[in-house]
Scaffold this motif. Sequence first.
Motif, short mmCIF file in Angstrom:
data_model
loop_
_atom_site.label_atom_id
_atom_site.label_comp_id
_atom_site.label_asym_id
_atom_site.label_seq_id
_atom_site.Cartn_x
_atom_site.Cartn_y
_atom_site.Cartn_z
N VAL A 176 0.78 -1.17 -0.11
CA VAL A 176 0.04 -0.13 0.14
C VAL A 176 0.85 1.28 -0.11
O VAL A 176 1.78 1.28 0.91
CB VAL A 176 -0.97 -0.10 1.18
N ARG A 177 0.58 2.21 -1.01
CA ARG A 177 1.37 3.36 -0.94
C ARG A 177 0.53 4.69 -0.36
O ARG A 177 -0.61 4.53 -0.50
CB ARG A 177 1.74 3.67 -2.44
N VAL A 178 1.14 5.14 0.48
CA VAL A 178 0.47 6.21 1.11
C VAL A 178 1.31 7.57 1.21
O VAL A 178 2.78 7.51 1.07
CB VAL A 178 0.12 5.91 2.80
N ARG A 179 0.85 8.66 1.34
CA ARG A 179 1.48 9.94 1.54
C ARG A 179 1.21 10.31 3.07
O ARG A 179 0.44 10.65 3.43
CB ARG A 179 1.07 11.02 0.41
N ALA A 180 2.55 10.86 3.59
CA ALA A 180 2.27 11.52 4.94
C ALA A 180 2.49 12.82 4.89
O ALA A 180 3.28 13.32 4.26
CB ALA A 180 3.12 10.57 5.88
N ALA A 181 1.66 13.60 5.36
CA ALA A 181 1.64 15.22 5.12
C ALA A 181 1.48 15.88 6.66
O ALA A 181 0.54 15.15 7.32
CB ALA A 181 0.55 15.65 4.28
N ALA A 182 1.96 16.69 6.69
CA ALA A 182 1.56 17.46 8.15
C ALA A 182 0.46 17.88 8.33
O ALA A 182 -0.30 18.47 7.38
CB ALA A 182 2.70 18.79 8.20
N ALA A 183 -0.30 17.60 9.53
CA ALA A 183 -1.71 17.79 9.63
C ALA A 183 -1.79 19.25 9.81
O ALA A 183 -1.20 20.10 10.02
CB ALA A 183 -1.83 17.32 11.08
#
Lengths: 360, 360
Positions: free
Chosen positions: A353-360
């Motif tokens: 699974v590919r995900v992108r983590a971004a600052a909330a």
Amino acid sequence: MGRYGKRADLIVHEEEPFNAETGLAALASSLTATDAFYVRGHGAVPEIDPAAWRLHVHGVVERELDLSLTTLREAFRERTETATLQCAGNRRAGLIAIRDIPGEAPWGPGATGTATWTGVALADVLALAGPLREAAHVGFEGGDLSPEAEPAERFGGSIPLAKACRPEVLLAWAMNGEPLPPVHGAPLRAVVPGYIGARSVKWLERIEVRSTPWRGYFQHVVYRLLPEDGTPGPGAGMPLGLVALNADVLSPADGETVATGPVEVLGYAFAGGERHVARVDVSLDGGVSWSQAELLDDLGRWAWRHWRITVDLAPGEHEIVVRAWDSSAATQPEDEAALWNPKGYVNNGRPRVRVRAAAA
Amino acid sequence: MGRYGKRADLIVHEEEPFNAETGLAALASSLTATDAFYVRGHGAVPEIDPAAWRLHVHGVVERELDLSLTTLREAFRERTETATLQCAGNRRAGLIAIRDIPGEAPWGPGATGTATWTGVALADVLALAGPLREAAHVGFEGGDLSPEAEPAERFGGSIPLAKACRPEVLLAWAMNGEPLPPVHGAPLRAVVPGYIGARSVKWLERIEVRSTPWRGYFQHVVYRLLPEDGTPGPGAGMPLGLVALNADVLSPADGETVATGPVEVLGYAFAGGERHVARVDVSLDGGVSWSQAELLDDLGRWAWRHWRITVDLAPGEHEIVVRAWDSSAATQPEDEAALWNPKGYVNNGRPRVRVRAAAA
């Protein structure tokens, strides 16, 4: 509410015959709600009058039987099993992404589900019929006529007699404590824990004790694993039966953007056959290092196992790779591409699974 | 002739206790000759007087038993099974090549073999003892004292009662039609088809019917699969039991120079548990395309399967990669490196053999 009493969030692959998979949210429960449970059909849902219905048991037996529902309920001990059903085409979408498989539905991770099934043990019915010495397989035939076979034929398949005599194999009239819905095989279906869903024949009308495996289309031509360059045909390829060790990620979804920091990864794993899930590992570095996930509710030897792990994600792109291990200490193959086969069965490659983590 | 009546071509990993694996030539036979069969010992071969020897059966049973060899032979039906034994450390050398595993023998593909075993069904002996309601496991203890455990303890282990009651599990006094040799456990050993060799306890003296799995060193501390960064300790890791699907190449040998043109590739595959080998594929292009090997002699559901294929090799370097499939349509994981574990168990990665083809 969708067709056949199903929730609107099922992913419908085909309206006629009805084929629909469970959505990710419903898959996250240990037991799958009946109105969210996947449906794999090969023909129209037959209309059956339960009062007139009979189960015909014949073949290499001492005594043929014609059993009404009342007799089944009164003459045999009622049994309940919690069991996972899994279509051999579960996760086919991963194979289709590599190379198209025309005519086959692009099932995601939701062609599987777990329910409690209530009915009688097939073994008890077989004991009354008395298999003869040459008996080696037990065939099931449903009341649904499938135009997929040419000429059209009723859906069916067989399992080895040794499996048929095990107490977990049921002739079930109830699902999750309620009467079996028509779309799931009412008035009676086979439930063969650990085997591909195709052997849990719905709308069961005929049980044939045989010396050889089922010769019908749905076992002798399809539901067989072909080599990559093979062509479906009678007896071609390896017959499917036991479910291969498999797993998938339910959350986060592939392509999802999540907040940086701790992220809960949740999924299921299923060992099939008579095995159980012994461990599930998760890697964030493409399989170089692995962390063990926590195994959740144990629903017994015939059910899937949910798992969960919290990973810490820095800002940016991440790939989450998962591998389950069964009780023989075997794990899943790495590469979906090398599992591609012409009918798109048994995709049990390690889920990614590919995900992108971004600052909330 | 080597020690214990073994052929000189065994590969001896340790003299005391004696540990030696079968050479490639002997592995190429369907049945492994007794004088070529691998030996995995954890202590000195005990000296046992067969006339004074008794098998003590106790634990959660209705009736304790003390059986002489004569009683075993006379009171129970004799049974013969052809079964493969496989050490959990088979193919460890491949893991050691990735990272050293101090204190563990670098077994190649020869810590496995197939023989016919003759004795009585453990199930028949258990039926006489009468397992009580809480019985769930059957433990075996040998007469060999192992200094590997601290303090030293007799070798032992247990299997689930359900497996112990199956007809293929034997208490055997003969191997390949001859009396069991001392090094293989005379006068009596357990033979548990489909399970790791460690459960086929030699020099059997005590059977304990239990409510819980064996707590001895050889099941509770070792013969467990640890994660890569794990440390052996009581209860740490996953207990081994069923043998994982595995395969290896017997010919050509890794590093061999062969003549260009048609080359026969020969090997074995073993599915373990209650599964069978359904297919074996061979690739010459690193797993991009595969050809199916021919499956040779079928020795029944508890035995390995030899396979063979002829490939055409152009001059130059080649890598032959193999993958076996079991009857659940599961195949082997690709990469040995990701299977590395601190005790070096269960290397069932796809075998790879590098050969050089040169004009004859």
